[in-house]
Design a protein around this motif. Structure first.
Motif, PDB file in Angstrom:
ATOM      1  N   VAL A  57      -6.415  -3.888   2.656  1.00 44.11           N
ATOM      2  CA  VAL A  57      -6.558  -6.023   2.394  1.00 44.11           C
ATOM      3  C   VAL A  57      -5.515  -5.918   2.778  1.00 44.11           C
ATOM      4  N   VAL A  58      -5.637  -7.177   4.313  1.00 42.29           N
ATOM      5  CA  VAL A  58      -4.175  -8.308   3.790  1.00 42.29           C
ATOM      6  C   VAL A  58      -5.485  -9.184   3.522  1.00 42.29           C
ATOM      7  N   LEU A  59      -4.820 -10.187   2.755  1.00 40.99           N
ATOM      8  CA  LEU A  59      -4.888 -10.540   1.746  1.00 40.99           C
ATOM      9  C   LEU A  59      -4.599 -12.684   2.220  1.00 40.99           C
ATOM     10  N   ASP A  60      -4.995 -13.427   3.107  1.00 43.39           N
ATOM     11  CA  ASP A  60      -5.071 -14.755   2.387  1.00 43.39           C
ATOM     12  C   ASP A  60      -3.658 -15.220   1.985  1.00 43.39           C
ATOM     13  N   PRO A  61      -2.785 -15.646   1.483  1.00 40.29           N
ATOM     14  CA  PRO A  61      -1.548 -16.352   0.724  1.00 40.29           C
ATOM     15  C   PRO A  61      -2.849 -17.836  -0.052  1.00 40.29           C
ATOM     16  N   THR A  62      -3.510 -18.235   1.183  1.00 44.91           N
ATOM     17  CA  THR A  62      -3.839 -19.823   0.262  1.00 44.91           C
ATOM     18  C   THR A  62      -5.107 -19.749  -0.363  1.00 44.91           C
ATOM     19  N   ARG A  63      -6.006 -17.957  -0.209  1.00 47.03           N
ATOM     20  CA  ARG A  63      -6.825 -18.018  -1.056  1.00 47.03           C
ATOM     21  C   ARG A  63      -7.048 -16.495  -1.327  1.00 47.03           C
ATOM     22  N   ALA A  90     -10.627 -12.356   2.743  1.00 50.49           N
ATOM     23  CA  ALA A  90      -9.169 -11.585   3.520  1.00 50.49           C
ATOM     24  C   ALA A  90      -9.700 -10.705   4.341  1.00 50.49           C
ATOM     25  N   GLU A  91      -8.486 -10.195   5.321  1.00 55.87           N
ATOM     26  CA  GLU A  91      -9.176  -8.696   6.157  1.00 55.87           C
ATOM     27  C   GLU A  91      -8.670  -7.182   6.077  1.00 55.87           C
ATOM     28  N   VAL A  92     -10.095  -7.011   5.710  1.00 51.87           N
ATOM     29  CA  VAL A  92     -10.479  -5.420   4.877  1.00 51.87           C
ATOM     30  C   VAL A  92     -11.119  -4.506   5.560  1.00 51.87           C
ATOM     31  N   ALA A  93     -10.719  -3.057   5.094  1.00 51.97           N
ATOM     32  CA  ALA A  93     -11.036  -2.341   6.316  1.00 51.97           C
ATOM     33  C   ALA A  93     -10.865  -0.727   5.285  1.00 51.97           C
ATOM     34  N   VAL A  94     -12.034  -0.029   5.661  1.00 49.43           N
ATOM     35  CA  VAL A  94     -11.851   0.964   4.622  1.00 49.43           C
ATOM     36  C   VAL A  94     -11.703   2.471   5.572  1.00 49.43           C
ATOM     37  N   ALA A  95     -11.722   3.180   5.530  1.00 53.10           N
ATOM     38  CA  ALA A  95     -11.577   4.700   5.672  1.00 53.10           C
ATOM     39  C   ALA A  95     -12.106   6.002   4.337  1.00 53.10           C
ATOM     40  N   PHE A  96     -12.831   6.897   5.369  1.00 54.77           N
ATOM     41  CA  PHE A  96     -13.463   8.387   3.908  1.00 54.77           C
ATOM     42  C   PHE A  96     -12.436   9.313   4.881  1.00 54.77           C
ATOM     43  N   GLY A  97     -12.186  10.153   4.750  1.00 50.65           N
ATOM     44  CA  GLY A  97     -11.772  11.306   4.045  1.00 50.65           C
ATOM     45  C   GLY A  97     -13.129  12.254   3.345  1.00 50.65           C
ATOM     46  N   SER A  98     -13.916  13.209   4.310  1.00 49.05           N
ATOM     47  CA  SER A  98     -15.036  13.773   4.032  1.00 49.05           C
ATOM     48  C   SER A  98     -15.010  15.314   2.923  1.00 49.05           C
ATOM     49  N   THR A  99     -15.507  15.686   2.362  1.00 45.44           N
ATOM     50  CA  THR A  99     -15.071  16.770   1.858  1.00 45.44           C
ATOM     51  C   THR A  99     -14.722  17.558   2.749  1.00 45.44           C
ATOM     52  N   ASP A 100     -15.549  17.628   3.864  1.00 54.98           N
ATOM     53  CA  ASP A 100     -14.599  19.222   4.827  1.00 54.98           C
ATOM     54  C   ASP A 100     -13.476  19.449   5.184  1.00 54.98           C
ATOM     55  N   ARG A 101     -12.682  17.755   5.041  1.00 56.99           N
ATOM     56  CA  ARG A 101     -11.273  16.938   5.421  1.00 56.99           C
ATOM     57  C   ARG A 101     -10.696  17.757   3.934  1.00 56.99           C
ATOM     58  N   ALA A 151      -1.258  -2.061 -10.082  1.00 56.98           N
ATOM     59  CA  ALA A 151      -1.012  -2.781 -11.431  1.00 56.98           C
ATOM     60  C   ALA A 151      -0.011  -3.628 -10.839  1.00 56.98           C
ATOM     61  N   LEU A 152       0.862  -3.562 -10.387  1.00 64.63           N
ATOM     62  CA  LEU A 152       1.875  -4.769 -10.211  1.00 64.63           C
ATOM     63  C   LEU A 152       1.548  -4.840  -8.654  1.00 64.63           C
ATOM     64  N   VAL A 153       0.882  -4.812  -7.463  1.00 68.67           N
ATOM     65  CA  VAL A 153       0.906  -5.791  -6.084  1.00 68.67           C
ATOM     66  C   VAL A 153      -0.332  -5.940  -5.699  1.00 68.67           C
ATOM     67  N   MET A 154      -0.903  -7.667  -5.771  1.00 66.27           N
ATOM     68  CA  MET A 154      -1.738  -7.941  -5.591  1.00 66.27           C
ATOM     69  C   MET A 154      -2.114  -7.197  -4.205  1.00 66.27           C
ATOM     70  N   SER A 155      -1.498  -7.461  -3.514  1.00 64.88           N
ATOM     71  CA  SER A 155      -2.835  -6.307  -1.796  1.00 64.88           C
ATOM     72  C   SER A 155      -3.525  -5.486  -2.745  1.00 64.88           C
ATOM     73  N   ILE A 156      -2.163  -4.483  -3.326  1.00 67.86           N
ATOM     74  CA  ILE A 156      -2.586  -3.341  -3.670  1.00 67.86           C
ATOM     75  C   ILE A 156      -4.079  -3.407  -4.518  1.00 67.86           C
ATOM     76  N   ALA A 157      -4.334  -3.936  -5.201  1.00 66.18           N
ATOM     77  CA  ALA A 157      -4.970  -4.292  -6.877  1.00 66.18           C
ATOM     78  C   ALA A 157      -6.345  -4.788  -5.740  1.00 66.18           C
ATOM     79  N   ALA A 158      -5.880  -5.264  -4.565  1.00 70.71           N
ATOM     80  CA  ALA A 158      -6.952  -5.748  -3.835  1.00 70.71           C
ATOM     81  C   ALA A 158      -7.648  -4.781  -3.628  1.00 70.71           C
ATOM     82  N   ALA A 159      -6.839  -3.667  -2.991  1.00 72.54           N
ATOM     83  CA  ALA A 159      -7.114  -2.268  -2.156  1.00 72.54           C
ATOM     84  C   ALA A 159      -8.269  -1.782  -3.131  1.00 72.54           C
ATOM     85  N   SER A 160      -7.426  -1.716  -4.146  1.00 71.35           N
ATOM     86  CA  SER A 160      -8.121  -0.367  -5.276  1.00 71.35           C
ATOM     87  C   SER A 160      -9.176  -1.236  -5.750  1.00 71.35           C
ATOM     88  N   ILE A 161      -9.682  -2.627  -5.434  1.00 72.96           N
ATOM     89  CA  ILE A 161     -10.866  -2.854  -6.119  1.00 72.96           C
ATOM     90  C   ILE A 161     -12.184  -2.276  -4.641  1.00 72.96           C
TER      91      ILE A 161
END
Length: 243
Positions: A57-63, A90-101, A151-161
């Protein structure tokens, strides 16, 4: 007779400070002209079934949405609401690590691979990435690992959600396709309900074969199959061979 010294009163133990994620780390780089800055995290390292899901996640500092926090500290309703706000601002992207991987590479390598893929899938190319944990990822730019980063970095918290909500929705769909396992409730984690279903129904295509409880059940099923196949062969052989 000298006066007695008053005993020092024993106060109540101090509560540990409540940690809340801040935008401080991102702002420090932003003031140096470094932007975009992404945070990334994953969900689903521990379950016996389902993929590991990574988000960047890339957060918009103004939003920045109010109430961002480590996804583990939020209930499902709060996560869903924040997920919608994050995706809208925000700018958001996701990726999946499959069970095979996961079975091929192990869960750590699959998680790091998915994190790097999520960063590279962002609509904008970040110049700095914060990742939850103690290991950096190969994402093509500067990277800083932050222990307890969700628990410490806003961008990481957003990504965790984002990662948690995405994976929960996926596992709910897996639950519809495989009734009886309760995936929509436990999301594939090793809870008594899941253990009982695994023993009764056996593994699905979504189970991680390299994880001990699943591997043990598969070994037991193979042993039973070999025994079933071996019994008639032995019986036939005994009628053909001389005593």
């Amino acid at each position: 007779m000298p006066p007695r010294k008053a005993k020092a009163s024993q106060g109540l133990p101090l509560k540990e400070p409540v940690l809340r994620p801040t935008f401080r780390r991102e702002r420090r780089w932003l003031t140096q002209g470094v932007w975009p800055i992404a945070g990334c995290d994953e969900a689903g390292r521990g379950p016996l079934a389902g993929p590991v899901v990574a988000a960047a996640v890339v957060l918009d500092p103004t939003r920045i949405p109010r109430g961002l926090n480590d996804s583990k500290k939020l209930d499902a309703e709060a996560r869903e609401k924040l997920y919608a706000k994050i995706c809208a601002s925000a700018e958001v992207a996701v990726a999946f690590g499959s069970t095979d991987r996961i079975d091929r590479d192990n869960i750590l390598r699959a998680s790091l691979w998915a994190l790097a893929r999520a960063v590279k899938a962002l609509p904008v190319r970040p110049k700095m990435v914060f990742v939850d944990g103690n290991m950096k990822i190969d994402c093509g730019c500067d990277c800083e690992a932050v222990v307890s980063g969700d628990a410490l970095v806003m961008s990481i918290a957003a990504a965790s959600i984002v990662a948690k909500v995405t994976r929960d929705r996926l596992m709910a769909r897996v639950g519809l396709a495989h009734p009886g396992y309760g995936f929509e409730r436990h999301m594939g984690y090793s809870v008594p309900e899941h253990a009982a279903a695994l023993q009764k129904l056996g593994p699905t295509i979504h189970h991680r074969k390299s994880f001990a409880p699943v591997a043990a059940k598969l070994a037991a099923l193979n042993a039973d199959l070999n025994a079933d196949l071996g019994a008639p062969s032995d019986a036939i052989a005994s009628t053909l061979l001389p005593l």
